[in-house]
Structures are given as structure tokens and as C-alpha cells.
Design a protein around this motif. Sequence first.
Motif, PDB file in Angstrom:
ATOM      1  N   ASN A  42       9.403  30.305   1.663  1.00 40.27           N
ATOM      2  CA  ASN A  42       9.477  31.823   1.779  1.00 40.27           C
ATOM      3  C   ASN A  42       7.692  32.451   2.162  1.00 40.27           C
ATOM      4  OD1 ASN A  42      12.005  32.043   1.479  1.00 40.27           O
ATOM      5  ND2 ASN A  42      11.527  32.656  -1.251  1.00 40.27           N
ATOM      6  N   THR A  43       6.423  31.547   1.372  1.00 42.96           N
ATOM      7  CA  THR A  43       5.699  32.367   1.530  1.00 42.96           C
ATOM      8  C   THR A  43       5.492  31.977   3.238  1.00 42.96           C
ATOM      9  OG1 THR A  43       5.204  31.852  -0.738  1.00 42.96           O
ATOM     10  CG2 THR A  43       3.444  32.093   0.762  1.00 42.96           C
ATOM     11  N   LEU A  44       5.824  30.964   4.040  1.00 42.36           N
ATOM     12  CA  LEU A  44       5.059  30.410   5.366  1.00 42.36           C
ATOM     13  C   LEU A  44       5.614  31.299   6.159  1.00 42.36           C
ATOM     14  CD1 LEU A  44       5.370  26.852   5.171  1.00 42.36           C
ATOM     15  CD2 LEU A  44       3.637  28.408   5.176  1.00 42.36           C
ATOM     16  N   VAL A  45       7.239  32.221   5.289  1.00 42.56           N
ATOM     17  CA  VAL A  45       8.069  33.087   6.620  1.00 42.56           C
ATOM     18  C   VAL A  45       7.084  34.578   6.286  1.00 42.56           C
ATOM     19  CG1 VAL A  45       9.788  34.528   6.358  1.00 42.56           C
ATOM     20  CG2 VAL A  45      10.075  31.887   6.071  1.00 42.56           C
ATOM     21  N   ILE A  62      -2.376  35.784   2.485  1.00 41.66           N
ATOM     22  CA  ILE A  62      -1.527  34.418   2.098  1.00 41.66           C
ATOM     23  C   ILE A  62      -1.446  32.889   2.417  1.00 41.66           C
ATOM     24  CG2 ILE A  62       0.899  34.703   1.684  1.00 41.66           C
ATOM     25  CD1 ILE A  62       0.403  37.569   1.297  1.00 41.66           C
ATOM     26  N   ILE A  63      -2.867  32.758   2.976  1.00 36.76           N
ATOM     27  CA  ILE A  63      -3.073  31.677   3.750  1.00 36.76           C
ATOM     28  C   ILE A  63      -3.414  31.423   2.262  1.00 36.76           C
ATOM     29  CG2 ILE A  63      -4.257  29.875   5.297  1.00 36.76           C
ATOM     30  CD1 ILE A  63      -3.074  31.628   7.413  1.00 36.76           C
ATOM     31  N   ASN A  64      -4.706  31.902   1.757  1.00 35.98           N
ATOM     32  CA  ASN A  64      -5.834  31.441   0.639  1.00 35.98           C
ATOM     33  C   ASN A  64      -4.890  31.158  -0.427  1.00 35.98           C
ATOM     34  OD1 ASN A  64      -7.788  31.520   3.009  1.00 35.98           O
ATOM     35  ND2 ASN A  64      -8.117  33.658   2.519  1.00 35.98           N
ATOM     36  N   ARG A  65      -4.429  32.417  -0.547  1.00 34.69           N
ATOM     37  CA  ARG A  65      -3.303  32.145  -1.574  1.00 34.69           C
ATOM     38  C   ARG A  65      -3.363  30.979  -2.060  1.00 34.69           C
ATOM     39  NH1 ARG A  65       0.024  37.113  -3.012  1.00 34.69           N
ATOM     40  NH2 ARG A  65      -2.028  38.079  -1.895  1.00 34.69           N
ATOM     41  N   LYS A  71      -4.111  23.772  -4.365  1.00 37.00           N
ATOM     42  CA  LYS A  71      -5.280  22.743  -5.040  1.00 37.00           C
ATOM     43  C   LYS A  71      -5.339  22.468  -6.574  1.00 37.00           C
ATOM     44  CE  LYS A  71      -9.018  24.273  -1.419  1.00 37.00           C
ATOM     45  NZ  LYS A  71     -10.042  24.804  -1.415  1.00 37.00           N
ATOM     46  N   GLN A  72      -4.695  23.860  -7.216  1.00 40.03           N
ATOM     47  CA  GLN A  72      -4.167  23.160  -8.984  1.00 40.03           C
ATOM     48  C   GLN A  72      -2.948  21.764  -8.599  1.00 40.03           C
ATOM     49  OE1 GLN A  72      -2.927  27.035 -10.099  1.00 40.03           O
ATOM     50  NE2 GLN A  72      -2.293  25.818 -12.416  1.00 40.03           N
ATOM     51  N   HIS A  73      -2.370  22.223  -7.631  1.00 39.98           N
ATOM     52  CA  HIS A  73      -1.014  21.316  -7.894  1.00 39.98           C
ATOM     53  C   HIS A  73      -1.712  20.178  -7.181  1.00 39.98           C
ATOM     54  CE1 HIS A  73       2.139  24.096  -8.294  1.00 39.98           C
ATOM     55  NE2 HIS A  73       1.808  23.974  -7.369  1.00 39.98           N
TER      56      HIS A  73
END
Length: 439
Positions: A42-45, A62-65, A71-73
Motif C-alpha cells: 500500500n505504501t509503494l502504491v 514516503i520513501i524515507n519513512r 531499518k528498525q525491523h
Amino acid sequence: MKVLKFGGTSVGSAQRMKEVAKLIADGEKKIVVLSAMSGTTNTLVEISDYLYKKNPEGANEIINRLESKYKQHVNELYSSDEYKQKTLEFIKAQFDYIRSYTKDIFTLFEEKVILAQGELISTNMMTNYLLEQGVKAVLLPALEFMRTDKNAEPDPVYIKEKLTTQLDMYPDAEIYITQGFICRNAYGEIDNLQRGGSDYTASLIGAAVNASEIQIWTDIDGMHDNDPRIVDKTSPVRHLHFEEAAELAYFGAKILHPTCVQPAKYANIPVRLLNTMEPTAPGTLISNDTEKGKIKAVAAKDNITAIKIKSSRMLLAHGFLRKVFEIFESYQTSIDMICTSEVGVSVSIDNTKHLNEILNDLKKYGTVTVDKDMCIVCVVGDLEWENVGFEAKALDAMREIPVRMISFGGSNYNISFLIREADKKRALQSLSDHLFNGK
């Protein structure tokens, strides 16, 4: 060899990935199909939407977020610096690649490339985690073997040939990880399977390797004989025929899309639905075997509209039904149920986008009446017409419910009743009591 598919929520966090790794690392050889981490597609959309609108600043935000989230994962998933660093470098490269599209012309082709990144990242993360845990895991790129033809349908001969080549390269591997949903089209461009996505991938792979079983793991508690939110005393359905599963899928049951399981159905490979939250539960097995004389489940679909066309002048004339159906076809509106008599035909639809235009066109052929806020209740099981008594039981359960239409005989696995939405709960409870609870 088994094929296992895990959806986005099953790999939606570092903790969930660890739980999936425990499930699959049992010493048995298998192919594991993974979706993107939940929320990623959904974010990539959304990123693609900004790029279509020529707003690179919005896209980059949005890409940076999203990159920060990954990175956290990674920090939570790995315990060794080696695999943590290796995965972070891969993720940085993928996000830099996504950023490169903020500088150029953006089309549907570029969007499909961006949408593929979620699966590419989740499978890389899982493979590296398994390797860190000492499991003999190999990443098989789906883009090397999953392909559609010029009609955008999967190419089973190509898939089998290329997948076999990939598997032969790593004979000692214990777990083969690959991406769901993504593929290449007949022209070699990155594309996707659209309908059913990762479930479809698992089914195609299962058919290609002649798997002993295809397992679809989700966070949903299998199939129940009724909706537990509406009906008391429901119980899990442990076995369904592929046709029964297809009937229930239409009614919104949390189950496979019918097209997804076609490759498995034709190859006669059973599909098992399992719950990552309850890994020891037996789940629901879908196969070509029928449990003779057994009612399996009751389901319901809301927001149905019934249309009746009455015409003593036209019905017996040749071509009347064809003219009626062509009207629905011209407005790309599917018909769910149909009942006919000497003077009329009733149909039900769930898409009312072009209802007014359809009604205007139908009025050329007869008197038209409409009933809105209707609901289809469906009884699913082995309902061959020779099985005496099941129709009577279902009809007896509905004796106090006003029924607008009944459909029986179109399938060996289904009796459908069209009723008012207001009567749905009462109907479902009565059917459950009569068919499953012995009242």
C-alpha cells in the motif's frame, strides 16, 4: 516436497518473521513463498501515486519513512553484525533504486517495478535470518522462473522448466525462499499475477513441482461452518472440496480466491489453510475429495439488489433472455442468481454502479421492479440432487423467513436463498440450528 505460503501479516514484523522461521525450519525440504511485509505494498502504491502526479518531494518523504521502518525491523531481527550489515546494504540499494524513479518519466511499467520491491526485500530478510540461524536456506528469485504469456496468464511449461533448473542448482538446500505475486510478462518486463497474488504463486509452484501439499498460512482461524460473529455455536470446517471452497469464496469467506487454486485443483494437489497464531491446529484441507452427503457451511453476502422483469408478451419469444443478459454485459455487471418463469425473470446483482441505466434499458422489454437491501444466504456441501432430504432441511429452517428467490441445481454444492438483509441473522442462526446443531 511441500509448498508453504505466508501472507503479509505473517511476516509483518521482526517477531513474526522469527516465528515463521521456527515453523519452517523443521528439517524437511520445502519451498516457502512470502508476501511483502504488511502495509508495504500500500505504501509503494502511495509512492507511485506521488510520482504519477510529478511530486518527487512527496514521494521521497514516503520513501524515507518506509526505509526507516525497515531499518528498525532489521535491527530487531538479527543478532549478528554480519547479517545485520548485509541486509541493511541490500535495503539501502533497493530504496536508492526506488528513489531513482523520482527523476524520470513515470509510467505503469515503472510502477510495477516499484511494487515488486516489497517481496524482494521481505524474502531477502527472511533468507538472511535463516542463514544466521544455521539453516540451509537459498533465495530463488521468482523473476527467474515465474512468467505470464501474451494473454497475461501464467505460462506453466516455462515455470516448470525454469523452476526445475533453479532447484537443481541447489540440491543440498533445506529451504527454498521465493517471492509471491511478482513475475515477468511475455516481454520480459517486471509484472505481477494480479488475482490472488501470493496464493496464486504458491499454487503454480505446487503444480510445477508436483508438491505433496500446498499450505497457505494466514493469521485467520481457518474456515468455520458459519460466521462466529453472527451465529452461536460455530465450529471449524476441516475439509472442503475445491468447488465448495469456490462457492464460499464468493460469499466473502476468508478463503482462497477460486482462480488461485485452479493449478492445484487440476494437478490434484491438496491445499491446506493454516493459522500462524495457532500453528498446531489442523486447519482446513481443500482437495478434490467430496465428503458424501455432508453439509459443510453456511455463508451470506450483503448489499444485493434483486431485479424482476415481467413480460407475458416477450418471455416465450426467442432471444428474450439473451437480450436481458446483454444489457447487464454492456454495463459490465455480473449476475449472481437467476430464476425464470413463463412470464418473468428475476436476477440479483451486487454491483449497482450502473443500476439506473440497466433499469432504463430493461424497461424496453417488460415491467421492471427492484428490491434493494437484500442478502444471499448460501448452504454449501455435497448437494447432488440424488441426496434426498437436504433441500427439505434447508427449506424447513427458512420456513419463517420471507424468501425472494431460491437457486438450486446450478451447482452440486450450493443452495442459495435471497432474503432481506434485515432477516440475515435470523436465517443464519436457524440454518445453523437445523443443519449443524440438530434442532
